[in-house]
Design an enzyme around this catalytic site. Structure first.
Site, short mmCIF file in Angstrom:
data_model
loop_
_atom_site.label_atom_id
_atom_site.label_comp_id
_atom_site.label_asym_id
_atom_site.label_seq_id
_atom_site.Cartn_x
_atom_site.Cartn_y
_atom_site.Cartn_z
NE ARG A 28 51.07 59.19 21.26
CZ ARG A 28 52.38 59.34 21.46
NH1 ARG A 28 53.08 60.15 20.67
NH2 ARG A 28 53.01 58.69 22.43
N GLY A 95 62.53 58.00 17.49
CA GLY A 95 62.20 56.94 18.44
C GLY A 95 60.71 56.68 18.50
CB SER A 168 58.71 54.94 28.13
OG SER A 168 58.65 54.98 26.71
CG ASP A 316 61.18 65.16 25.11
OD1 ASP A 316 61.99 64.25 25.38
OD2 ASP A 316 60.14 64.96 24.44
CE LYS A 343 63.81 60.60 26.65
NZ LYS A 343 62.55 60.00 26.21
NE ARG A 347 67.92 65.12 24.18
CZ ARG A 347 66.67 65.06 23.72
NH1 ARG A 347 65.66 64.97 24.56
NH2 ARG A 347 66.43 65.14 22.43
C1 S3P Z 1 57.41 60.63 23.14
C2 S3P Z 1 57.71 60.14 24.38
C3 S3P Z 1 58.94 60.48 25.12
C4 S3P Z 1 59.63 61.71 24.55
C5 S3P Z 1 59.68 61.70 23.05
C6 S3P Z 1 58.28 61.60 22.46
C7 S3P Z 1 56.16 60.19 22.50
O1 S3P Z 1 59.82 59.39 25.03
O2 S3P Z 1 60.93 61.83 25.08
O3 S3P Z 1 60.30 62.89 22.58
O4 S3P Z 1 55.72 60.85 21.53
O5 S3P Z 1 55.57 59.21 22.96
P1 S3P Z 1 59.70 58.14 26.04
O6 S3P Z 1 58.33 57.62 25.91
O7 S3P Z 1 60.69 57.12 25.59
O8 S3P Z 1 60.02 58.71 27.39
#
Ligand code: S3P
Length: 432
Positions: A28, A95, A168, A316, A343, A347
């Site tokens: 971010r 992701g 999420s 996580d 994920k 997992r």
């Molecule tokens: C994250 C949000 C989570 C987490 C990922 C990092 C983020 O995923 O599992 O490792 O930085 O916003 P989700 O938002 O898909 O749950």
């Protein structure tokens, strides 16, 4: 592909380490710096593969970003400082890069193509492409925009009220970033509160964010102002060491400077419920994020149930919680955790299959797993399947297993914790 052989430790883990910067906050800081007006200076940045993918993507959109170790300077030029990239934006394994960047691209009047590795290609993107299309972005991609590669042409978007089916932070952040560039108000409602680093950091960058329980809103047309960001240590990385301290006999370790944002501290609640002997010390606030040090000791643990609103606060950490649960007395039940299936790997499958190989009494359920403790784990050939957290969880399990274990594809660990094995060596006193 690199592999790692590990054997049962002959003596306990001792000493102290600082885990690398928080992955979510590092991503971010770079992205918000890139869309902000003026310079953003980041310290404590995680120089892991995922966050480096974010830097590379924004550099391809014409943003000057200098990175040296954990220091990064981003020369933002405001929203309109992003240029149409002449190359594909490669998110690697990340992701967070994919979903948050799509939110930024949705409001930019240019075309881009987003691609990642084979794990990213399996992860569902309709959870963000659907709301972004409704806001007005033109998106195409494999299986009608469900999977990468994706192409997006952003432009004039309209605010939306989006009720997300999943808790999420990636979905929430994506929509809010698009909303900031849209006409009118954008609201995201989620079923349970996910990590709130976006909300906190947007406010720190001068954006007005309205929050009410599980609902968050922004008005369109807001600019971000560059600033300095201090990134605390990643509690999701610290979790591996906390677990190691709890399960390796005769251990006592300190982990300094860990982010303890309440949307991330589910692991602390679970450790308390399981009876882990640990202390949280020196709690302080740094840049709007709470930070503390942890001391953890070898513990006798009990099984527990992990479900409901707790799940997004430790999603996580479930692979390493499963390892701890294998050493607890009694049964641990993890439910409401279907998100584990989407994920970096599925997992539920990867944790259960690898811990089973070591002799753990563990079974998969449709939304989680059941672990009956305290099996003596046996060394085995274990696969990370290219998933950093599976590689680290199995490495910690190997430290208490009888005989040798080999963990395949440990390179994946670079995604979030490049110094993981160095830290283990430091704590076991075998550092060169
Ligand atoms: C994250 C949000 C989570 C987490 C990922 C990092 C983020 O995923 O599992 O490792 O930085 O916003 P989700 O938002 O898909 O749950």
């Amino acid at each position: 592909m690199s592999n790692k052989s590990l054997t049962c430790l002959q003596k306990g883990l001792k000493g102290s380490v600082q885990v690398p910067g928080d992955k979510s906050i590092s991503h971010r800081a770079v992205m918000f710096g890139a869309i902000a007006e003026g310079k953003t200076e980041i310290t404590g940045f995680l120089p892991g593969a995922d966050c480096l993918s974010t830097i590379a993507c924004f550099q391809k959109m014409g943003i000057d970003i200098l990175q040296k170790g954990d220091k990064v300077t981003v020369y933002g030029k405001g929203w309109s400082g992003l240029n149409e990239p002449s190359e594909i934006l490669d998110v690697g394994n990340s992701g967070t890069t994919t979903r948050l960047m799509l939110g930024i691209l949705a409001g930019r009047p240019f075309h881009s193509v987003v691609i990642g590795d084979e794990s990213i290609a399996r992860r569902p993107m309709s959870r963000v492409t659907e709301p972004l299309r409704q806001m007005g972005a033109e998106i195409d991609g494999r299986e009608d925009g469900t999977y990468t590669p994706l192409s997006i042409r952003g432009g004039e978007t309209k605010g939306i009220h989006w009720v997300s089916k999943v808790a999420s932070a990636q979905v929430k952040s994506c929509i809010l970033l698009a909303g900031l560039q849209s006409e009118g108000k954008t609201t995201v409602e989620e079923p349970s509160l996910s990590r709130d680093h976006t909300e906190r950091m947007l406010e720190a960058f001068g954006v007005e964010v309205t929050r009410d329980n599980m609902t968050v809103s922004v008005e369109g047309g807001q600019a971000l102002k560059g600033r300095s960001v201090f990134v605390p240590g990643d509690i999701s990385s610290a979790a591996f060491l906390l677990a190691a301290g709890a399960i390796v006999p005769d251990s006592e370790i300190t982990i300094e400077n860990v982010g303890v944002n309440p949307t991330r501290t589910g692991i602390v609640d679970v450790m308390k419920k399981m009876g882990v002997s640990f202390k949280e010390k020196n709690k302080r606030d740094v840049n709007g994020e709470p930070v503390a040090d942890f001391v953890v000791k070898t513990s006798n643990m009990q099984g527990t149930t992990i479900e409901g609103d707790l799940i997004p606060r430790l999603i996580d950490e479930i692979p390493i919680i499963a390892v701890m649960a294998s050493q607890a007395v009694g049964t641990t039940v993890i439910k409401d955790a279907e998100e584990l299936k989407v994920k970096e790997t599925n997992r539920i499958d990867t944790v259960v299959s690898q811990l089973k190989k070591m002799g753990a009494d563990i079974e998969a359920t449709p939304d989680g797993m059941i672990i009956r403790g305290s099996a003596q784990l046996q060394g085995a050939e274990l696969d990370s399947f290219g998933d950093h957290r599976i590689g680290m969880a199995m490495s910690i399990a190997a430290l208490i297993a009888k005989g040798e274990s080999t963990i395949l594809d440990t390179e994946a660990i670079n995604v979030s914790y490049p110094t993981f094995y160095e830290h283990i060596d430091k704590l076991r006193g075998t550092e060169n």
